[in-house]
Design a protein around this motif. Structure first.
Motif, PDB file in Angstrom:
ATOM      1  N   GLN A   1      30.842  43.409  54.989  1.00  0.00           N
ATOM      2  CA  GLN A   1      30.753  43.636  53.578  1.00  0.00           C
ATOM      3  C   GLN A   1      29.317  44.000  53.343  1.00  0.00           C
TER       4      GLN A   1
ATOM      5  N   THR B   1      40.085  36.084  48.585  1.00  0.00           N
ATOM      6  CA  THR B   1      40.295  37.150  49.608  1.00  0.00           C
ATOM      7  C   THR B   1      41.357  36.953  50.728  1.00  0.00           C
TER       8      THR B   1
ATOM      9  N   PRO C   1      37.855  43.899  45.177  1.00  0.00           N
ATOM     10  CA  PRO C   1      38.233  43.817  46.850  1.00  0.00           C
ATOM     11  C   PRO C   1      38.465  45.082  47.502  1.00  0.00           C
TER      12      PRO C   1
ATOM     13  N   GLY D   1      34.906  41.194  49.400  1.00  0.00           N
ATOM     14  CA  GLY D   1      34.557  41.983  47.914  1.00  0.00           C
ATOM     15  C   GLY D   1      33.439  42.929  48.207  1.00  0.00           C
TER      16      GLY D   1
ATOM     17  N   ILE E   1      36.030  35.604  45.883  1.00  0.00           N
ATOM     18  CA  ILE E   1      35.015  36.814  45.178  1.00  0.00           C
ATOM     19  C   ILE E   1      35.270  36.517  43.559  1.00  0.00           C
TER      20      ILE E   1
ATOM     21  N   GLY F   1      40.212  46.294  51.014  1.00  0.00           N
ATOM     22  CA  GLY F   1      40.878  45.815  52.264  1.00  0.00           C
ATOM     23  C   GLY F   1      40.989  46.901  53.553  1.00  0.00           C
TER      24      GLY F   1
ATOM     25  N   ASP G   1      35.379  32.636  50.870  1.00  0.00           N
ATOM     26  CA  ASP G   1      35.932  33.897  50.693  1.00  0.00           C
ATOM     27  C   ASP G   1      36.390  34.094  49.203  1.00  0.00           C
TER      28      ASP G   1
ATOM     29  N   PHE H   1      43.248  45.107  42.999  1.00  0.00           N
ATOM     30  CA  PHE H   1      43.060  45.476  44.494  1.00  0.00           C
ATOM     31  C   PHE H   1      43.796  47.081  44.451  1.00  0.00           C
TER      32      PHE H   1
ATOM     33  N   GLN I   1      32.204  42.770  41.577  1.00  0.00           N
ATOM     34  CA  GLN I   1      32.801  42.766  42.807  1.00  0.00           C
ATOM     35  C   GLN I   1      34.239  43.328  42.913  1.00  0.00           C
TER      36      GLN I   1
ATOM     37  N   VAL J   1      40.040  41.191  54.047  1.00  0.00           N
ATOM     38  CA  VAL J   1      39.726  41.657  52.614  1.00  0.00           C
ATOM     39  C   VAL J   1      38.215  41.273  52.230  1.00  0.00           C
TER      40      VAL J   1
END
Ligand code: COA
Ligand code: AMP
Length: 639
Positions: A598, A510, A540, A530, A501, A542, A499, A575, A538, A528
């Protein structure tokens, strides 16, 4: 010219000990090794140059001054943020480093002790690193864009005797005062740090804490220069924390001997620069690129290093890189593709490039994230120089796949960071641990032992080193990247298998962000992921499911969540985007389908996994994103 690469690569794998013994001749050793490669703790632990004694600072500074390089510029500090351009010679740098080593020693820092360096891009940061190396102390640099909590976690894991910091950093349009962050981190940490040395920057005021803090000036004025302390080649030089699969960062350990040999070898053979030439890595000392190629690599090889406190755009414009290259006669530039995407966005026709004399400039190197072909082609067209994508990680400390300015370039294939660096036996395996056919995607692994320079372990976490990297594919190091190798042996790095990113070339977890989101009192569950971003590669995104009965406006809660990530992890997490959903898509065993989410967020085709718990959830997620105008593959906007 035909490349010498094939023969050198072949030899590095066929006779690794002879190969690396020869490369080690470029380094000064107080005592030579007993064994080039110590495999007595195989199949997990390997050590290079066992029994040897050396000092990294001696090789980076003293040796060059002794051999007549004293008046050459070692570091050019160029800061459009403050208007300062300062050239520091090898002799001056040695004097300052020796004195700062004395200042650290006066605070009780000795061989093996840890020192945290939480600093902006100023020369004192490099001086502090080298001073630790001089004493045989272990530095741990923490990136200035991390918040107090991240610093506290690193304090507790590395238990430093001293923290070296500054009153703050300068970001475009704002200053970043460090003193409140430092105070909060020290307060939060269980390990109690009693002494800090603080660079007082004229641009940023900061209250020093009586009894705890000393100013850099005061510490230096009282200090007596210290000589280099011989350390074992296998002793740690530094610990650098990087994101793993949880919020708990991994302390990547770097040794002294292997690190020096690998970096020194790479300066000529990979980057093609000779002693005396100028090398510029436009990164930050808080990242591995900064450690290896702003500080140690260029200095070990007798180059001039550039330490740049500025951005690719906006300081003052998209011509900043070209101004530096022409003013300082930079031979090779190393940066992240995201920097070039930013330049390309502001100066699509490359008009700024034509304003500067780039005759000194030979090669552009890109790493830190996937180099998209558009950006590479743009740079090739406008610079008319080789543009080299190369691939590596905090763990490796130097390139694992590259093209070779010093050995003779291999033909460039867009989308590929070319071929494995000598010493790295790279394979692509399937889940059954079998090598897969060329052209098919699998886990990218490196056959053990890794070459010198690669991390020998994790700080205080030998078991995690084994479980995170070595146990899934016995006999191999798991890079965490997936991709394929083509018929010609070129590697293509496509995605992460965990995970992690990659946001603007910065590696983030993430999982770590999810831990922050979950701590919000209104959040029941979260995920979360990417998503693609035109500038940062990328960013994030959420998703939160609220607790039953929470009926506050969603916008208010989301604002709090965004602020919480900035406060706990730091602005570098970038974020800024989150949304409320009724539920998260899961498999019947309860695993959140982040990969499928994603794909939806990126506007890609997706398949409903056979194991899905409730098939209605994925369309719900798609509808929420579409309803909020989120189309994916675009610069992030708040939803
Ligand atoms: N101290 C404090 N804050 C920092 C920081 C530091 N050292 N570095 C970055 N930040 C902040 C930024 O100011 C920004 O804050 P904001 O949300 O208030 O705007 C936030 O962290 C995100 O930073 P970043 O992801 O770097 O985005 P950006 O919009 O500021 O800049 C680029 C975008 C592309 C110009 C920038 O990422 C860049 O220069 N990249 C160069 C490549 C690079 O350094 N890669 C490192 C690995 S090689
Ligand atoms: P870091 O440890 O921060 O240097 O991040 C390492 C990760 O960045 C790698 O594991 C890759 O996922 C990614 N990365 C670095 N360089 C490249 C590259 N040239 N191409 C594709 N991905 C890259």
């Amino acid at each position: 010219m035909t490349s010498r690469y094939p023969e050198i690569y072949r030899r590095s794998l066929a006779e690794p000990e002879a190969f690396w013994a020869e490369a080690a001749e470029a380094i000064h050793w107080y005592k030579r090794w007993d064994r080039v490669l110590d495999a007595s703790r195989a199949p997990y632990f390997y050590r290079w140059y066992a029994g040897a004694e050396c000092n990294t600072c001696h090789n980076a500074l003293d040796r060059h001054v002794a051999s007549g390089r004293g008046e050459q510029t070692a570091i050019i500090y160029d800061s459009p943020m403050t208007g300062i351009v300062r050239a520091i010679s090898y002799r001056e740098l040695l004097d300052e480093v020796a004195r700062f080593a004395g200042a650290l020693a006066a605070e009780g820092v000795a061989k093996g002790d840890r020192v945290i360096i939480y600093m902006p891009m100023i020369p004192e940061a490099a001086i502090a690193m080298l001073a630790c190396a001089r004493l045989g102390a272990i530095h741990s640099v923490v990136f200035g864009g991390f918040a107090a909590n991240e610093l506290a976690v690193r304090i507790d894991d590395s238990t430093p005797k001293v923290i070296v910091s500054a009153t703050g950093g300068v970001e475009p349009g704002r200053t970043v005062p460090y003193m409140p962050l430092l105070g909060e981190a020290i307060e939060r940490a269980r390990h109690k740090v009693k002494r800090c040395i603080i660079v007082e920057r004229p641009e940023i005021k900061g209250e020093l804490v009586a009894g705890r803090d000393k100013s850099w000036g005061e510490a230096m004025a009282a200090a007596k220069p210290r000589a280099c302390v011989p350390v074992a080649a296998t002793d740690p030089l530094y610990v650098l924390y990087t994101s793993g699969t949880t919020g708990e960062p991994k302390g990547v350990v770097r040794d002294n001997g292997g690190h020096m040999v690998a970096l020194h070898w790479s300066m000529k053979n990979v980057y093609g620069v000779d002693p005396g030439e100028v090398f510029w890595a436009a990164s930050d000392i808080g990242w591995v690129v900064g450690h290896s190629y702003i500080v140690y690599g260029p200095l070990l090889a007798g180059n001039t290093a550039v330490l740049y406190e500025g951005k690719p755009v906006g300081t003052p414009d998209a011509g900043a890189y070209w101004r530096l290259i022409s003013q300082h006669k930079v031979r090779a530039l190393f940066t992240a593709p995201t920097a070039f995407r930013a330049i390309k966005r502001d100066d699509p026709k490359g008009d700024f490039i034509r304003n500067y004399d780039l005759s000194s400039f030979r090669t552009l190197f890109l790493a830190g994230e996937r180099a998209d072909t558009d950006t590479v082609k743009w740079a090739e067209t406008h610079l008319q120089r080789p543009v080299i994508d190369h691939w590596w990680q905090t763990e490796s400390g130097w390139p694992m796949c590259a093209n070779y300015a010093g050995l003779g370039f291999l033909p460039v294939k867009h989308g590929s960071p070319s071929k494995p660096v000598p010493g790295y036996d790279i394979r692509v395996l399937d889940e059954g641990r079998n090598e897969i056919k060329r052209g098919e995607i699998g886990a990218i692994v490196v056959k053990l032992p890794m070459p010198p320079g690669c991390f020998p372990t994790l700080w205080n976490a030998e078991a995690r080193y084994k479980s995170a990297y070595l146990e899934d594919f016995p006999g191999y190091y798991k890079t965490g990247d997936a991709g394929y190798m083509d018929e010609d042996g070129y590697l293509y790095v496509m995605t992460r298998t965990d995970d992690v990113i990659n946001v603007a070339g910065h590696r983030l977890s993430t999982g770590g962000m999810e831990e922050v989101l979950s701590s919000h009192p209104d959040v029941a569950e979260c995920a979360v992921i990417g998503v693609n971003d035109e500038l940062k590669g990328q960013v994030p995104l959420g998703f939160v499911v609220l607790k039953l009965g929470v009926n506050r406006p969603h916008a208010e809660i989301l604002k709090e969540i965004v602020a919480l990530v900035r406060e706990r992890i730091g602005p570098v997490a970038a974020f800024k985007t989150a949304t409320v959903v009724q539920r998260l898509p899961k498999t019947r065993s309860g695993k959140v389908l982040r990969g499928t989410m994603q794909k939806i967020a990126n506007g890609e085709d997706y398949k409903q996994p056979a194991t899905i718990e409730d098939p209605a959830v994925l369309p719900e997620i798609a509808a929420t994103l579409a309803g909020a105008g989120f189309t994916g593959a675009t610069t992030a906007k708040a939803i």
